[in-house]
Each structure stands twice: as structure tokens, then as C-alpha cells.
Design a protein around this motif. Structure first.
Motif, PDB file in Angstrom:
ATOM      1  N   ASP A   1      -1.097  10.979   7.958  1.00 25.96           N
ATOM      2  CA  ASP A   1      -1.278  12.071   6.973  1.00 25.96           C
ATOM      3  C   ASP A   1      -0.545  11.360   5.872  1.00 25.96           C
ATOM      4  OD1 ASP A   1      -1.142  14.350   5.451  1.00 25.96           O
ATOM      5  OD2 ASP A   1       0.083  15.511   6.697  1.00 25.96           O
ATOM      6  N   PRO A   2      -1.080  10.923   4.976  1.00 31.41           N
ATOM      7  CA  PRO A   2      -0.619  10.207   3.825  1.00 31.41           C
ATOM      8  C   PRO A   2       0.234  11.419   2.919  1.00 31.41           C
ATOM      9  CG  PRO A   2      -2.897   9.906   3.848  1.00 31.41           C
ATOM     10  CD  PRO A   2      -2.673  10.712   4.659  1.00 31.41           C
ATOM     11  N   ARG A   3      -0.049  12.723   3.071  1.00 28.74           N
ATOM     12  CA  ARG A   3       1.032  13.480   2.332  1.00 28.74           C
ATOM     13  C   ARG A   3       2.139  14.082   3.419  1.00 28.74           C
ATOM     14  NH1 ARG A   3      -1.929  13.999  -1.776  1.00 28.74           N
ATOM     15  NH2 ARG A   3      -4.204  14.427  -1.806  1.00 28.74           N
TER      16      ARG A   3
ATOM     17  N   GLY B   1      16.713   0.314   9.527  1.00 28.98           N
ATOM     18  CA  GLY B   1      16.536   0.793  10.689  1.00 28.98           C
ATOM     19  C   GLY B   1      15.843   2.115  11.093  1.00 28.98           C
ATOM     20  N   ILE B   2      15.807   3.016   9.948  1.00 25.26           N
ATOM     21  CA  ILE B   2      14.963   4.193   9.964  1.00 25.26           C
ATOM     22  C   ILE B   2      13.542   3.868   9.745  1.00 25.26           C
ATOM     23  CG2 ILE B   2      14.801   6.571   9.396  1.00 25.26           C
ATOM     24  CD1 ILE B   2      17.987   6.691   9.660  1.00 25.26           C
ATOM     25  N   ALA B   3      13.540   3.265   8.371  1.00 26.62           N
ATOM     26  CA  ALA B   3      12.329   3.156   7.662  1.00 26.62           C
ATOM     27  C   ALA B   3      11.591   2.053   8.373  1.00 26.62           C
ATOM     28  CB  ALA B   3      12.625   2.649   6.162  1.00 26.62           C
ATOM     29  N   SER B   4      11.943   1.367   9.033  1.00 33.60           N
ATOM     30  CA  SER B   4      11.207   0.253   9.731  1.00 33.60           C
ATOM     31  C   SER B   4      10.611   0.605  10.982  1.00 33.60           C
ATOM     32  CB  SER B   4      12.176  -1.010  10.030  1.00 33.60           C
ATOM     33  OG  SER B   4      12.586  -1.637   8.887  1.00 33.60           O
ATOM     34  N   ARG B   5      10.870   1.851  11.540  1.00 29.85           N
ATOM     35  CA  ARG B   5      10.400   2.526  12.756  1.00 29.85           C
ATOM     36  C   ARG B   5       8.853   2.656  12.793  1.00 29.85           C
ATOM     37  NH1 ARG B   5      14.026   4.790  16.545  1.00 29.85           N
ATOM     38  NH2 ARG B   5      12.421   5.189  17.461  1.00 29.85           N
ATOM     39  N   ASP B   6       8.167   2.485  13.716  1.00 27.47           N
ATOM     40  CA  ASP B   6       6.847   2.518  13.725  1.00 27.47           C
ATOM     41  C   ASP B   6       6.481   4.053  13.724  1.00 27.47           C
ATOM     42  OD1 ASP B   6       5.739  -0.134  13.437  1.00 27.47           O
ATOM     43  OD2 ASP B   6       5.796  -0.339  15.550  1.00 27.47           O
ATOM     44  N   ASP B   7       7.281   4.750  14.394  1.00 24.40           N
ATOM     45  CA  ASP B   7       7.054   6.401  14.174  1.00 24.40           C
ATOM     46  C   ASP B   7       7.107   6.996  13.214  1.00 24.40           C
ATOM     47  OD1 ASP B   7       9.797   5.642  14.670  1.00 24.40           O
ATOM     48  OD2 ASP B   7      10.145   7.126  16.161  1.00 24.40           O
ATOM     49  N   VAL B   8       8.276   6.433  12.106  1.00 21.31           N
ATOM     50  CA  VAL B   8       8.237   6.794  10.847  1.00 21.31           C
ATOM     51  C   VAL B   8       6.855   6.392  10.173  1.00 21.31           C
ATOM     52  CG1 VAL B   8       9.661   6.855   8.708  1.00 21.31           C
ATOM     53  CG2 VAL B   8      10.589   7.103  11.139  1.00 21.31           C
ATOM     54  N   ARG B   9       6.558   5.178  10.169  1.00 22.48           N
ATOM     55  CA  ARG B   9       5.433   4.485   9.536  1.00 22.48           C
ATOM     56  C   ARG B   9       4.090   5.552   9.783  1.00 22.48           C
ATOM     57  NH1 ARG B   9       2.847   0.460   7.248  1.00 22.48           N
ATOM     58  NH2 ARG B   9       4.730  -0.735   6.580  1.00 22.48           N
ATOM     59  N   LYS B  10       4.084   5.910  11.142  1.00 19.94           N
ATOM     60  CA  LYS B  10       2.998   6.622  11.646  1.00 19.94           C
ATOM     61  C   LYS B  10       2.659   8.099  10.794  1.00 19.94           C
ATOM     62  CE  LYS B  10       2.226   4.490  15.998  1.00 19.94           C
ATOM     63  NZ  LYS B  10       2.739   4.486  17.588  1.00 19.94           N
ATOM     64  N   VAL B  11       4.028   8.579  10.678  1.00 22.36           N
ATOM     65  CA  VAL B  11       3.804   9.854   9.934  1.00 22.36           C
ATOM     66  C   VAL B  11       3.072   9.663   8.566  1.00 22.36           C
ATOM     67  CG1 VAL B  11       5.385  11.416   8.541  1.00 22.36           C
ATOM     68  CG2 VAL B  11       6.033  10.692  10.874  1.00 22.36           C
ATOM     69  N   PHE B  12       3.375   8.731   7.934  1.00 26.87           N
ATOM     70  CA  PHE B  12       2.831   8.433   6.421  1.00 26.87           C
ATOM     71  C   PHE B  12       1.370   7.973   6.479  1.00 26.87           C
ATOM     72  CE2 PHE B  12       7.075   8.015   5.062  1.00 26.87           C
ATOM     73  CZ  PHE B  12       7.306   9.111   4.204  1.00 26.87           C
ATOM     74  N   ALA B  13       1.094   7.229   7.849  1.00 27.25           N
ATOM     75  CA  ALA B  13      -0.317   6.604   8.040  1.00 27.25           C
ATOM     76  C   ALA B  13      -1.132   7.685   8.497  1.00 27.25           C
ATOM     77  CB  ALA B  13      -0.233   5.497   9.282  1.00 27.25           C
TER      78      ALA B  13
ATOM     79  N   GLY C   1       0.705  -1.162  -0.103  1.00 30.48           N
ATOM     80  CA  GLY C   1       0.035  -0.215   0.098  1.00 30.48           C
ATOM     81  C   GLY C   1       0.951   1.204  -0.071  1.00 30.48           C
ATOM     82  N   LEU C   2       0.156   2.434   0.019  1.00 30.35           N
ATOM     83  CA  LEU C   2       0.725   3.740  -0.129  1.00 30.35           C
ATOM     84  C   LEU C   2       1.749   3.860   1.012  1.00 30.35           C
ATOM     85  CD1 LEU C   2       1.064   6.385  -1.109  1.00 30.35           C
ATOM     86  CD2 LEU C   2      -0.777   7.223   0.549  1.00 30.35           C
ATOM     87  N   VAL C   3       1.566   3.464   2.207  1.00 28.46           N
ATOM     88  CA  VAL C   3       2.546   3.680   3.548  1.00 28.46           C
ATOM     89  C   VAL C   3       3.912   2.844   3.260  1.00 28.46           C
ATOM     90  CG1 VAL C   3       2.851   3.451   5.929  1.00 28.46           C
ATOM     91  CG2 VAL C   3       0.575   4.347   4.987  1.00 28.46           C
ATOM     92  N   ASP C   4       3.616   1.598   2.754  1.00 30.20           N
ATOM     93  CA  ASP C   4       4.675   0.741   2.481  1.00 30.20           C
ATOM     94  C   ASP C   4       5.871   1.309   1.546  1.00 30.20           C
ATOM     95  OD1 ASP C   4       3.702  -1.490   4.274  1.00 30.20           O
ATOM     96  OD2 ASP C   4       2.338  -2.134   2.664  1.00 30.20           O
ATOM     97  N   LEU C   5       4.982   1.878   0.288  1.00 31.20           N
ATOM     98  CA  LEU C   5       5.613   2.398  -0.792  1.00 31.20           C
ATOM     99  C   LEU C   5       6.434   3.473  -0.272  1.00 31.20           C
ATOM    100  CD1 LEU C   5       3.045   1.852  -3.436  1.00 31.20           C
ATOM    101  CD2 LEU C   5       5.274   0.498  -3.446  1.00 31.20           C
ATOM    102  N   CYS C   6       5.828   4.350   0.337  1.00 35.41           N
ATOM    103  CA  CYS C   6       6.589   5.594   0.957  1.00 35.41           C
ATOM    104  C   CYS C   6       7.747   5.275   1.822  1.00 35.41           C
ATOM    105  CB  CYS C   6       5.496   6.480   1.872  1.00 35.41           C
ATOM    106  SG  CYS C   6       4.448   7.554   1.007  1.00 35.41           S
ATOM    107  N   LEU C   7       7.665   4.127   2.823  1.00 38.83           N
ATOM    108  CA  LEU C   7       8.783   3.617   3.400  1.00 38.83           C
ATOM    109  C   LEU C   7       9.884   2.965   2.591  1.00 38.83           C
ATOM    110  CD1 LEU C   7       6.627   2.193   6.495  1.00 38.83           C
ATOM    111  CD2 LEU C   7       8.208   4.406   6.406  1.00 38.83           C
TER     112      LEU C   7
END
Length: 162
Positions: free
Chosen positions: A99-101, A85-97, A60-66
């Protein structure tokens, strides 16, 4: 319902060759980021989730952004392990989840271990101070630009399917 794409289309959207993306997934790209840990009885061994992502067939969009973030960090000189290590972090995932923008969110990472801080909204006023503390080298990545790129690539790649 969220639009998802196959591994081949994900590779095209993220701008990684198909075999390269598959290799990254087998090495644990994004780890178990975004997955809920399974419930396990206290007397049962916990399952190994280290390679769960390699078995996924749709993204999905969040996976692709990460994935795009990890690629960009690797292109900027980080090792796969550091970028993942950075892209796998939940806090980074939450940014895209959330607010998709990823409006106005900037990621700052600095050597030697590539610790990172996310700056969004009013926090951006602290960015100059953190840059001064980081010294000579720091990487800045605008997450809203990544989200914008991924959205436009999804539209381009999936245009013929509609």
C-alpha cells in the motif's frame, strides 16, 4: 512504470545531504532489502551482498519511504544501526510495497534494543496495551505520514522534469 530518482534527488526528497546519504548507503542503509537473493551453485561461495545498495544509482518510492523512515528514527535518537535494522526489514518494506500510502499503519519501537511492532487496521486497537507494556519510553511513527511526505516531495522535486 515506477518513477525513480537519482541519488541527488533522493537526498533532497528524504531531507539528508547528498554526501550524508552516500555515506549512509556505504554503511549499508537498507542492506539488501528488496533484493532477491541470487541463485548460487551449492559448491560455489555465496556473494557478499552487504554493500549492494551503495552501488544503486536510482531509487523508487518504497526505497525513499524506507530511507525517510530511517532518517526519522535517527532524528528521534536511535543509532544508525538501530534505525537501519528497522528500515531494512522486509516486513516494513512490504507495508510500503503493498500500500504505497501505508494507510493507517503505525510503527512502535521501544528501548533498549528498539524492538518494534507494526500496527495496521484492526491491530491498532492493541496499541494502547503495547504502549502500557513498553513503560516510560516508546517511539510511534505513522508510516502513512512518511509516505505522504515522500510523495509530495517527489512531486515537488520532479516537477520541472515533466
Amino acid at each position: 512504470m515506477e518513477q525513480t530518482v537519482t541519488t541527488a534527488k533522493a537526498a533532497e526528497i528524504v531531507a539528508i545531504g547528498y554526501e550524508g546519504l552516500r555515506s549512509y548507503l556505504k554503511r549499508g542503509l537498507l542492506g539488501s532489502s528488496g533484493l532477491m537473493a541470487p541463485f548460487v551453485h551449492r559448491d560455489s561461495p555465496a556473494p557478499d551482498l552487504s554493500r549492494v545498495r551503495a552501488k544503486w544509482k536510482r531509487f523508487g518510492l518504497v526505497d525513499l519511504c524506507l530511507m525517510r523512515l530511517a532518517k526519522q528514527l535517527i532524528d528521534l535518537g536511535l543509532s544508525f544501526e538501530q534505525a537501519n535494522g528497522i528500515a531494512s526489514r522486509d516486513d516494513v518494506r512490504k507495508v510500503f510495497a503493498r500500500d504505497p500510502r501505508a494507510a493507517g499503519t503505525t510503527l512502535m519501537a521501544w528501548p533498549p534494543y528498539y524492538d518494534f511492532i507494526l500496527f495496521a487496521g484492526d491491530d491498532l486497537r492493541h496499541l494502547p496495551d503495547r504502549l502500557a507494556e513498553a513503560g516510560d519510553v516508546a517511539l510511534l511513527v505513522q508510516l502513512d505520514r512518511i509516505a505522504e511526505h515522500v510523495r509530495s516531495e517527489i512531486d515537488r522535486v520532479c516537477e520541472g522534469e515533466a
